[in-house]
Design an enzyme around this catalytic site. Sequence first.
Site, mmCIF file in Angstrom:
data_model
loop_
_atom_site.group_PDB
_atom_site.id
_atom_site.type_symbol
_atom_site.label_atom_id
_atom_site.label_comp_id
_atom_site.label_asym_id
_atom_site.label_seq_id
_atom_site.Cartn_x
_atom_site.Cartn_y
_atom_site.Cartn_z
ATOM 1 N N ASP A 156 0.751 -1.191 0.085
ATOM 2 C CA ASP A 156 0.028 -0.008 0.007
ATOM 3 C C ASP A 156 0.832 1.049 -0.130
ATOM 4 O OD1 ASP A 156 -2.023 -1.587 0.179
ATOM 5 O OD2 ASP A 156 -2.454 -1.081 2.256
ATOM 6 N N GLU A 216 -9.285 0.299 -4.519
ATOM 7 C CA GLU A 216 -8.478 1.063 -3.783
ATOM 8 C C GLU A 216 -7.167 1.589 -4.549
ATOM 9 O OE1 GLU A 216 -7.068 -1.930 -0.837
ATOM 10 O OE2 GLU A 216 -9.068 -1.960 0.165
ATOM 11 N N HIS A 219 -3.297 0.319 -3.349
ATOM 12 C CA HIS A 219 -2.966 -1.001 -3.249
ATOM 13 C C HIS A 219 -2.476 -1.477 -4.880
ATOM 14 C CE1 HIS A 219 -4.256 -5.234 -1.805
ATOM 15 N NE2 HIS A 219 -4.069 -5.325 -2.972
#
Length: 237
Positions: A156, A216, A219
């Site tokens: 991340d 996301e 990600h």
Amino acid sequence: MALPRRYLNACTQVWMMIFSLFCFAVSAAEKSTIPPAFVDLEQVMPTLEVELRYFSEDNFVGERIPGYNKPKAILSKKAAAALARVQDDLLEFGLGLKVYDAYRPQRAVDFFVRWAQDLKDTRMKQHYYPQVQKKDLFSHGYIAAKSGHSRGSTVDVTLVSLMGGKPSELDMGTTWDYFSIKSWPANLALTAQQRANRMLLQQVMLRQGFTFLEEEWWHFTLKDEPFSEQYFDFVIE
């Protein structure tokens, strides 16, 4: 026939030495928790910014997560090498990466599952999932029993500016781990600058062999990950 005392003393010393060596070996094994195929990112990327949120209370649970005993971002060596190339590309423009999470022990994922079942604990709801009911976190895919992070090649990240003083995060439209459609990389309900920042992050990661998650913006997983079917649970020490 009784053995001489000096013989017994010598045997005792030998056994004590063997026991000490055994204890040392066990202690060394306990300290060497990172498998050979993994590496601490800061050891290979000295300019990398790391803010391991699951080592802190600033995450969607509101407390440090089991398995995160040290604020170290660990990744498979193959994924780390690719991430280092991303960092090199960004440095040419006065930018860099900031890591929020990398390898995640399976015990941490198990903890998230148990936490999601406790519907009374919503202390971080306003900051991380204000638009989603906690009971829906599973059905919406925000919490799952398995995570690509536990395979060791998912990370991340966000972008930071390295120009002048302390590195500062670029505006991505939402914070990390914000459970909302607003976090989807393709969401258009953003400013032009926010969309451009997300696109830049996505493109530099894709160029070095990562794939992205549609829900996301932060990600990314190495496309050719070395442990695509294996989930790890070693503690981050």
